[in-house]
Write a protein that holds these residues in place. Structure first.
Motif, PDB file in Angstrom:
ATOM      1  N   ARG A 174      32.720  37.999  25.782  1.00 59.62           N
ATOM      2  CA  ARG A 174      33.662  37.639  26.836  1.00 59.62           C
ATOM      3  C   ARG A 174      32.953  37.156  28.098  1.00 59.62           C
ATOM      4  O   ARG A 174      33.369  36.194  28.714  1.00 59.62           O
TER       5      ARG A 174
ATOM      6  N   TYR B  21      47.616  43.082  31.026  1.00 58.15           N
ATOM      7  CA  TYR B  21      46.816  42.663  29.873  1.00 58.15           C
ATOM      8  C   TYR B  21      47.587  42.851  28.577  1.00 58.15           C
ATOM      9  O   TYR B  21      47.289  42.250  27.569  1.00 58.15           O
ATOM     10  N   VAL B  30      48.664  45.551  35.921  1.00 55.66           N
ATOM     11  CA  VAL B  30      47.364  45.791  36.540  1.00 55.66           C
ATOM     12  C   VAL B  30      47.395  45.271  37.975  1.00 55.66           C
ATOM     13  O   VAL B  30      46.794  45.851  38.878  1.00 55.66           O
ATOM     14  N   PRO B  49      39.422  51.009  45.264  1.00 60.03           N
ATOM     15  CA  PRO B  49      38.841  51.952  44.300  1.00 60.03           C
ATOM     16  C   PRO B  49      38.614  51.299  42.944  1.00 60.03           C
ATOM     17  O   PRO B  49      39.246  50.300  42.611  1.00 60.03           O
ATOM     18  N   SER B  50      37.712  51.892  42.179  1.00 60.20           N
ATOM     19  CA  SER B  50      37.387  51.363  40.856  1.00 60.20           C
ATOM     20  C   SER B  50      38.642  51.298  39.981  1.00 60.20           C
ATOM     21  O   SER B  50      39.429  52.234  39.951  1.00 60.20           O
ATOM     22  N   GLY B  51      38.822  50.173  39.334  1.00 60.56           N
ATOM     23  CA  GLY B  51      39.943  50.015  38.410  1.00 60.56           C
ATOM     24  C   GLY B  51      41.220  49.538  39.078  1.00 60.56           C
ATOM     25  O   GLY B  51      42.271  49.464  38.431  1.00 60.56           O
ATOM     26  N   CYS B  52      41.168  49.197  40.375  1.00 60.33           N
ATOM     27  CA  CYS B  52      42.397  48.788  41.056  1.00 60.33           C
ATOM     28  C   CYS B  52      42.732  47.320  40.810  1.00 60.33           C
ATOM     29  O   CYS B  52      43.785  46.845  41.230  1.00 60.33           O
ATOM     30  N   GLY B  53      41.846  46.577  40.168  1.00 59.36           N
ATOM     31  CA  GLY B  53      42.181  45.203  39.824  1.00 59.36           C
ATOM     32  C   GLY B  53      41.462  44.142  40.645  1.00 59.36           C
ATOM     33  O   GLY B  53      41.871  42.979  40.655  1.00 59.36           O
ATOM     34  N   LYS B  54      40.369  44.510  41.299  1.00 56.96           N
ATOM     35  CA  LYS B  54      39.619  43.543  42.117  1.00 56.96           C
ATOM     36  C   LYS B  54      39.068  42.420  41.255  1.00 56.96           C
ATOM     37  O   LYS B  54      39.230  41.230  41.566  1.00 56.96           O
ATOM     38  N   THR B  55      38.409  42.796  40.159  1.00 53.97           N
ATOM     39  CA  THR B  55      37.826  41.795  39.268  1.00 53.97           C
ATOM     40  C   THR B  55      38.933  40.920  38.678  1.00 53.97           C
ATOM     41  O   THR B  55      38.803  39.690  38.609  1.00 53.97           O
ATOM     42  N   THR B  56      40.021  41.555  38.276  1.00 56.65           N
ATOM     43  CA  THR B  56      41.138  40.818  37.696  1.00 56.65           C
ATOM     44  C   THR B  56      41.664  39.775  38.688  1.00 56.65           C
ATOM     45  O   THR B  56      41.843  38.605  38.332  1.00 56.65           O
ATOM     46  N   GLN B  91      30.320  40.497  37.718  1.00 56.52           N
ATOM     47  CA  GLN B  91      29.935  41.892  37.948  1.00 56.52           C
ATOM     48  C   GLN B  91      28.749  42.280  37.058  1.00 56.52           C
ATOM     49  O   GLN B  91      27.814  42.922  37.498  1.00 56.52           O
ATOM     50  N   GLU B 168      31.005  42.115  43.240  1.00 56.52           N
ATOM     51  CA  GLU B 168      29.991  43.146  43.495  1.00 56.52           C
ATOM     52  C   GLU B 168      28.579  42.637  43.226  1.00 56.52           C
ATOM     53  O   GLU B 168      27.837  43.217  42.429  1.00 56.52           O
ATOM     54  N   HIS B 201      32.510  47.500  46.938  1.00 57.22           N
ATOM     55  CA  HIS B 201      32.962  48.885  47.111  1.00 57.22           C
ATOM     56  C   HIS B 201      32.541  49.402  48.482  1.00 57.22           C
ATOM     57  O   HIS B 201      32.917  50.487  48.884  1.00 57.22           O
TER      58      HIS B 201
END
Ligand SMILES: Nc1ncnc2c1ncn2[C@@H]1O[C@H](COP(=O)(O)OP(=O)(O)OP(=O)(O)O)[C@@H](O)[C@H]1O
Ligand SMILES: [Mg+2]
Lengths: 279, 262
Positions: A174, B21, B30, B49-56, B91, B168, B201
């Motif tokens: 990916r 997703y 998400v 916070p981690s997993g909040c969807g920044k990358t998405t 990332q 990041e 972060h």
């Protein structure tokens, strides 16, 4: 029992990590190599003794020294050269054709997923069949010359190369896919710069297996009727009950197999050096 | 140097974007109804916070993921920046292990068929700036994680992008290197006028670099607060101890606490 457990899991009594290959020192490796050679000498010596003791017929189990003498004489008189070249060129020719076809068709199927799904069941079926069993048929169809041997080798080598190429090209990483999109790579560029290099460890694993199969294919084709080569020579020696002669050819085949193995390993290491380091 | 949201022309706009997703129910979201505009040459940080969807969110803006609903516009038209104008730092460094460091950095130029002489010159500058001199002919797996990350930063900058997405990028670096690269990134931003979307972060880092900070909250990912950073540029090492700097840092921190409490 309890005290045993305690002493084993005691903090003051830590369990030494098992010495892996990496922790082997040079001298240990040397000793191990020496032991390997010793094992061979002992085994050959045992066979020599049994053979000479008269416990079994010397005709059936010839002493290693006699086999060695036959081999040296044969090499000196040059009787192996012609059959060796014959078998080798059949193996090499068939392997080369299979490599080109397997890689090309693998690439084609990987880029046409629909076609791949249609033919894949048959690929799996063929790959699960010991293709060597088709050798007698091929000799009926193609004849007793070197061509039939090349075809047998080709058929035996083709599927491992095809399947591995497919598997390598089908890998979907990916991160790399997203990188390709971010860079605006077109389909050809994705293939050329990402998928093709990424598939090389798989392709070379397939080539490696097939190179060994090529040798087997050529010899088996000769066993079942193709003329010329070391397999035919072995058949002749067998018909004459010349057991040392059969063994001498076996030793040549063994050396050949080892050489092919080493060559392929070296080639694989050169091309896919990065995969080895990464994993 | 300050950008003004009301007058500056928006280059990138996210309107009512939601993403899931899998599934369509509320629980699988998400991102939920994210709205965001980024002005040309603006430095915007996304923090949460981690997993909040920044990358998405970043990937949707870069056109690497498609949103479930909502619209992304670039330069007034629906869509995302064309690859030629865009640089992305992932990332995970996402370097190709069979290419040397130099060949990895030049990959965008190769794919875009850009002027290679110019790209090589630029690559050398970047190697120098990112403290990577001497490793250009090594392979990525021979480098430390922080070095790999710097190589991927060089790769994203080699074609001088107008829009830069960085996920990041300094996560794997020590504090010293990180501060130096923050200064370098500020200089690049000032010199090229690139629009930068920066995921982090680290609150101090976000305050140091940004014109605006988007604070996100989790489950579902959404914008909790947008904080203007009105500090003068260029910012220096001394800025970290500046009173205004501290105050903005506190505001960002408070916006998380509020989001967590609600
Ligand atoms: N490919 C995917 N398939 C399914 N779920 C995903 C996928 N990628 C991310 N998610 C989910 O979406 C949510 C947001 O992920 P995302 O990577 O955007 O978070 P993040 O804010 O970047 O976190 P971090 O700071 O840890 O990088 C997470 O709950 C994650 O489990
Ligand atoms: Mg992330």
């Amino acid at each position: 029992m309890t005290t045993d457990m305690n002493s084993v899991f005691n903090a003051e009594n830590p369990i030494a990590p098992p010495a892996g290959d990496r922790s082997q020192t040079r001298s240990t490796r040397l000793v191990n190599a020496g032991l390997s050679v010793l094992l061979l000498i002992v085994a050959l010596g045992a066979v020599e003794l049994v053979s000479r003791s008269g416990l079994v017929s010397i005709l059936l189990v010839p002493p290693p020294s006699a086999i060695f003498a036959t081999l040296v004489n044969g090499i000196a008189s040059g009787i192996y050269w012609e059959p060796l070249l014959n078998s080798l060129s059949a193996a090499f020719g068939g392997f080369l054709i299979a490599a080109v076809l397997g890689f090309a068709i693998g690439g084609l199927l990987a880029s046409l997923p629909r076609l791949e799904r249609i033919v894949f069941p048959y690929v799996v079926a063929f790959q699960s069949t010991p293709m060597i069993a088709i050798a007698p048929l091929i000799i009926i169809w193609v004849g007793f010359g070197i061509q039939s041997k090349i075809v047998v080798v080709m058929v035996v080598c083709f599927f491992p190369i095809l399947v591995n190429t497919l598997q390598g090209l089908r890998l979907r990483d990916r991160d790399r896919q997203e990188l390709a999109v971010a860079l605006g790579a077109n389909r050809w560029q994705v293939f050329r710069y990402i998928r093709l290099p990424g598939s090389m460890p798989y392709v070379f694993a397939g080539l490696h297996v097939s190179a060994i199969f090529a040798l087997i294919g050529a010899i088996v084709a000769e066993f079942v009727g193709a003329r010329g080569g070391l397999g035919t020579m072995m058949n002749e020696q067998r018909a004459l009950f010349n057991v040392p002669g059969v063994f001498a050819i076996l030793i040549i085949l063994m050396v050949l197999g080892l050489t092919v193995n080493l060559l392929m390993k070296a080639l694989e290491k050169r091309v896919t050096f990065w995969a080895r380091e990464k994993n | 140097m300050k950008t003004n949201q009301d007058t500056a022309e928006p280059i990138l706009a996210v309107e009512n974007v939601s993403k899931s997703y899998s599934g369509t129910d509320e629980a699988s979201l998400v991102l939920r109804s994210v709205n965001l505009t980024v002005a040309k040459s603006e430095f915007i940080s996304i923090i949460g916070p981690s997993g909040c969807g920044k990358t998405t969110l970043m990937k949707i803006c870069a056109g690497l993921l498609s949103q479930t609903s909502g619209v992304v516009t670039f330069a007034g038209k629906a869509g995302t920046p064309p690859p030629r104008k865009m640089g992305v730092v992932f990332q995970s460094a996402a370097l190709l292990p069979w290419r040397t460091v130099m060949a990895n950095i030049l990959l965008p130029a190769t794919i875009q068929k850009a002027n290679m002489t110019k790209a090589k010159e630029r690559a050398r500058e970047l190697l120098d700036m990112l403290n990577l001199v001497g490793v250009e002919s090594k392979y990525p797996w021979e480098l430390s994680g922080g070095m790999q990350q710097r190589v991927s930063i060089a790769r994203s900058l080699v074609l001088e992008p107008e829009v830069l997405f960085m996920d990041e990028p300094f996560g794997a670096l020590d504090a010293m290197t990180r501060e130096k690269l923050n200064l370098d990134l500020q200089a690049i931003h000032a010199r090229t006028g690139a629009t930068i979307m920066f995921v982090t972060h680290n609150i101090a880092e976000a305050v140091f670099l940004s014109d605006r900070i988007v604070a996100m909250a989790a489950r579902p990912g959404r914008v909790a607060d947008v904080i203007d950073v009105t500090l003068d540029r260029p910012r220096t090492q001394d800025s970290y101890v500046d009173e205004d700097f501290r105050e903005i840092e506190t505001r960002v921190r408070n916006s998380f606490d509020r989001a967590a409490a609600s």
